[in-house]
Design a protein around this motif. Structure first.
Motif, PDB file in Angstrom:
ATOM      1  N   THR A 174      12.509   4.542  -2.305  1.00  0.00           N
ATOM      2  CA  THR A 174      12.686   5.980  -2.524  1.00  0.00           C
ATOM      3  C   THR A 174      11.377   6.714  -2.760  1.00  0.00           C
ATOM      4  OG1 THR A 174      13.029   5.665  -4.896  1.00  0.00           O
ATOM      5  CG2 THR A 174      15.006   5.663  -3.487  1.00  0.00           C
ATOM      6  N   THR A 175      10.248   6.021  -2.561  1.00  0.00           N
ATOM      7  CA  THR A 175       8.956   6.687  -2.752  1.00  0.00           C
ATOM      8  C   THR A 175       7.995   6.436  -1.584  1.00  0.00           C
ATOM      9  OG1 THR A 175       8.157   4.852  -4.115  1.00  0.00           O
ATOM     10  CG2 THR A 175       9.102   6.759  -5.278  1.00  0.00           C
TER      11      THR A 175
ATOM     12  N   HIS B 198       9.469  10.890  -5.184  1.00  0.00           N
ATOM     13  CA  HIS B 198      10.841  10.828  -4.666  1.00  0.00           C
ATOM     14  C   HIS B 198      11.145  12.038  -3.781  1.00  0.00           C
ATOM     15  CE1 HIS B 198      11.968   7.417  -7.129  1.00  0.00           C
ATOM     16  NE2 HIS B 198      11.495   8.031  -8.198  1.00  0.00           N
TER      17      HIS B 198
ATOM     18  N   THR C 163      13.449   8.520   5.404  1.00  0.00           N
ATOM     19  CA  THR C 163      13.189   7.084   5.283  1.00  0.00           C
ATOM     20  C   THR C 163      13.653   6.283   6.491  1.00  0.00           C
ATOM     21  OG1 THR C 163      15.258   6.822   4.071  1.00  0.00           O
ATOM     22  CG2 THR C 163      13.250   7.111   2.752  1.00  0.00           C
TER      23      THR C 163
ATOM     24  N   SER D  51       9.485  11.699  -0.341  1.00  0.00           N
ATOM     25  CA  SER D  51      10.187  10.689   0.455  1.00  0.00           C
ATOM     26  C   SER D  51      11.460  11.277   1.062  1.00  0.00           C
ATOM     27  CB  SER D  51      10.514   9.477  -0.411  1.00  0.00           C
ATOM     28  OG  SER D  51      11.297   8.546   0.307  1.00  0.00           O
ATOM     29  N   SER D  52      12.216  11.997   0.248  1.00  0.00           N
ATOM     30  CA  SER D  52      13.447  12.624   0.743  1.00  0.00           C
ATOM     31  C   SER D  52      13.160  13.702   1.776  1.00  0.00           C
ATOM     32  CB  SER D  52      14.225  13.251  -0.416  1.00  0.00           C
ATOM     33  OG  SER D  52      14.673  12.268  -1.294  1.00  0.00           O
TER      34      SER D  52
END
Length: 129
Positions: free
Chosen positions: A42-43, A84, A92, A87-88
């Motif tokens: 998530t990062t 986070h 991903t 990343s979002s």
């Protein structure tokens, strides 16, 4: 499940993983199709980009500017929330075509992993379709 392991070396960096993916494809039975890549984290993020000299630094500077200066409430470390968020924002996963066991990319396109919270060892789930 098949995975690629990518080691990052800095807190934030951009790694060109195009050759790792092409190397993976060379070992597969299928010549043509689609490859789905999914970062199990998530990062970090996956995308395609033009990586002319120092554009990786331009990307990292732009990412820093995108994150709003807010008082975050992330439970285990509010200062960690931007990792986070980015990343979002970028995403991903990627679904890419390949022919003759090689990625089909535009002239300047490269597949990149963007690290937002390194250094780490990143697992990329890979599925051939």
């Amino acid at each position: 499940m098949q995975t690629l392991l990518i080691k990052t070396h800095k807190k934030r960096e951009i790694l060109d993983i195009t050759e790792e993916i092409n190397g993976f494809l060379k070992k597969q039975d299928k010549n043509d199709g689609l490859i789905h890549l999914f970062a199990l984290h998530t990062t970090c993020a996956l995308t395609t980009a033009d990586l002319d000299p120092e554009t990786d630094l331009d990307y990292l500077d732009a990412f820093k500017e995108i994150v709003p200066k807010l008082k975050y409430r992330h439970p285990h470390n509010p200062e960690h929330f931007p990792d986070h968020f980015l990343s979002s924002l970028v995403g991903t996963s990627l679904l890419l075509p390949f022919e003759n066991k090689s990625l089909v990319l535009g002239t300047w396109q490269r597949v990149i992993l963007i690290e937002f919270d390194g250094p780490r060892e990143r697992k990329i789930f890979v599925k051939i379709i």
